[in-house]
Scaffold this motif. Structure first.
Motif, PDB file in Angstrom:
ATOM      1  N   PRO A   1      96.156  37.529 -30.354  1.00 51.42           N
ATOM      2  CA  PRO A   1      96.045  38.980 -30.524  1.00 51.42           C
ATOM      3  C   PRO A   1      96.726  39.450 -31.801  1.00 51.42           C
ATOM      4  O   PRO A   1      97.789  38.956 -32.175  1.00 51.42           O
ATOM      5  CB  PRO A   1      96.743  39.554 -29.295  1.00 51.42           C
ATOM      6  N   GLY A   2      96.091  40.392 -32.447  1.00 46.44           N
ATOM      7  CA  GLY A   2      96.642  40.961 -33.662  1.00 46.44           C
ATOM      8  C   GLY A   2      96.424  42.455 -33.701  1.00 46.44           C
ATOM      9  O   GLY A   2      95.735  43.029 -32.850  1.00 46.44           O
ATOM     10  N   ALA A   3      97.026  43.081 -34.692  1.00 50.70           N
ATOM     11  CA  ALA A   3      96.895  44.528 -34.860  1.00 50.70           C
ATOM     12  C   ALA A   3      96.849  44.854 -36.343  1.00 50.70           C
ATOM     13  O   ALA A   3      97.484  44.180 -37.160  1.00 50.70           O
ATOM     14  CB  ALA A   3      98.069  45.250 -34.205  1.00 50.70           C
TER      15      ALA A   3
ATOM     16  N   PRO B   1      96.559  46.616 -43.587  1.00 48.35           N
ATOM     17  CA  PRO B   1      97.687  45.737 -43.277  1.00 48.35           C
ATOM     18  C   PRO B   1      97.756  45.458 -41.787  1.00 48.35           C
ATOM     19  O   PRO B   1      97.419  46.313 -40.960  1.00 48.35           O
ATOM     20  CB  PRO B   1      98.901  46.540 -43.760  1.00 48.35           C
ATOM     21  N   GLY B   2      98.181  44.255 -41.455  1.00 43.50           N
ATOM     22  CA  GLY B   2      98.324  43.893 -40.052  1.00 43.50           C
ATOM     23  C   GLY B   2      98.497  42.409 -39.883  1.00 43.50           C
ATOM     24  O   GLY B   2      98.506  41.649 -40.850  1.00 43.50           O
ATOM     25  N   GLY B   3      98.631  41.992 -38.627  1.00 40.96           N
ATOM     26  CA  GLY B   3      98.804  40.576 -38.354  1.00 40.96           C
ATOM     27  C   GLY B   3      99.018  40.325 -36.883  1.00 40.96           C
ATOM     28  O   GLY B   3      98.765  41.192 -36.043  1.00 40.96           O
ATOM     29  N   GLY B   4      99.538  39.145 -36.570  1.00 40.55           N
ATOM     30  CA  GLY B   4      99.645  38.672 -35.207  1.00 40.55           C
ATOM     31  C   GLY B   4     100.785  39.278 -34.425  1.00 40.55           C
ATOM     32  O   GLY B   4     101.851  39.592 -34.950  1.00 40.55           O
ATOM     33  N   HIS B   5     100.518  39.418 -33.137  1.00 44.94           N
ATOM     34  CA  HIS B   5     101.480  39.941 -32.170  1.00 44.94           C
ATOM     35  C   HIS B   5     102.425  38.818 -31.755  1.00 44.94           C
ATOM     36  O   HIS B   5     101.979  37.734 -31.361  1.00 44.94           O
ATOM     37  CB  HIS B   5     100.696  40.488 -30.965  1.00 44.94           C
TER      38      HIS B   5
ATOM     39  N   SER C   1     106.559  44.933 -28.592  1.00 49.56           N
ATOM     40  CA  SER C   1     105.492  45.820 -28.136  1.00 49.56           C
ATOM     41  C   SER C   1     104.439  45.796 -29.235  1.00 49.56           C
ATOM     42  O   SER C   1     104.712  45.381 -30.367  1.00 49.56           O
ATOM     43  CB  SER C   1     106.009  47.243 -27.929  1.00 49.56           C
ATOM     44  N   ILE C   2     103.229  46.238 -28.938  1.00 49.83           N
ATOM     45  CA  ILE C   2     102.186  46.244 -29.970  1.00 49.83           C
ATOM     46  C   ILE C   2     102.552  47.219 -31.086  1.00 49.83           C
ATOM     47  O   ILE C   2     102.231  46.987 -32.252  1.00 49.83           O
ATOM     48  CB  ILE C   2     100.780  46.504 -29.359  1.00 49.83           C
ATOM     49  N   GLY C   3     103.251  48.302 -30.744  1.00 49.54           N
ATOM     50  CA  GLY C   3     103.733  49.223 -31.785  1.00 49.54           C
ATOM     51  C   GLY C   3     104.714  48.542 -32.729  1.00 49.54           C
ATOM     52  O   GLY C   3     104.681  48.758 -33.938  1.00 49.54           O
ATOM     53  N   ASP C   4     105.591  47.696 -32.156  1.00 51.88           N
ATOM     54  CA  ASP C   4     106.522  46.921 -32.992  1.00 51.88           C
ATOM     55  C   ASP C   4     105.748  46.009 -33.941  1.00 51.88           C
ATOM     56  O   ASP C   4     106.120  45.845 -35.102  1.00 51.88           O
ATOM     57  CB  ASP C   4     107.453  46.059 -32.132  1.00 51.88           C
ATOM     58  N   THR C   5     104.678  45.399 -33.433  1.00 54.49           N
ATOM     59  CA  THR C   5     103.855  44.514 -34.265  1.00 54.49           C
ATOM     60  C   THR C   5     103.290  45.276 -35.452  1.00 54.49           C
ATOM     61  O   THR C   5     103.366  44.804 -36.593  1.00 54.49           O
ATOM     62  CB  THR C   5     102.704  43.899 -33.435  1.00 54.49           C
TER      63      THR C   5
END
Length: 157
Positions: free
Chosen positions: A20-22, A47-51, A56-60
């Protein structure tokens, strides 16, 4: 590590992982969109990347935007969930990852723009100029959905 994206391509290798990524569509007060040019494939992206475990997903989202761009962001809402099994990302180490990505909207709250080991360039792009950038079709879909404010967004965490 290099990466090749396959989208509904019969030549794509079978997936051997899901991670999972965000990503975040970050807009400044002028409405410009924050884009990175990826060092692994040269394409422009959000910008983004892996969880990671323990986040939390917000932290990611906050960590990945900070790592890749130098900016601190506030996550405002979720704009989309993307799990197309026909989108495979093949990495140089043999990992063939099936897409699983959440896209969030965010706004900058601090920091200074800079590149990282994952980014060749980082820049604010006017919405009208987005079509001039080499963006993978799946990332373009995320951008289009996130820019469409008529789409309801939710965010937890």
């Amino acid at each position: 590590m290099g990466r090749t994206d396959f989208l509904h391509d019969p030549a794509a290798p079978p997936a051997n992982s899901v991670y999972p990524g965000a990503v975040a569509l970050v807009q400044n007060d002028a409405g410009d969109v924050l884009l990175i040019q990826r060092s692994d494939n040269g394409r422009w992206a959000l910008p983004g990347g892996g969880h990671d475990l323990g986040e939390s997903i917000g932290d990611t989202v906050r960590r990945e935007v900070r790592e890749e761009t130098g900016l601190e962001v506030e996550v405002t809402d979720l704009s989309g969930v993307y799990t197309d099994p026909g989108h495979i990302m093949l990495y140089d180490d043999g990992e063939a990852r099936q897409q699983f990505s959440l896209c969030f909207r965010a706004r900058p709250v601090g920091g200074e723009l800079r590149t990282s080991s994952e980014t060749v360039q980082v820049r604010w792009v006017p919405v009208a100029d987005l079509q001039n950038y080499d963006v993978h079709p799946t990332m373009r879909l995320r951008i289009d959905h996130a820019l469409d404010r008529s789409r309801p967004g939710t965010y937890i965490g």
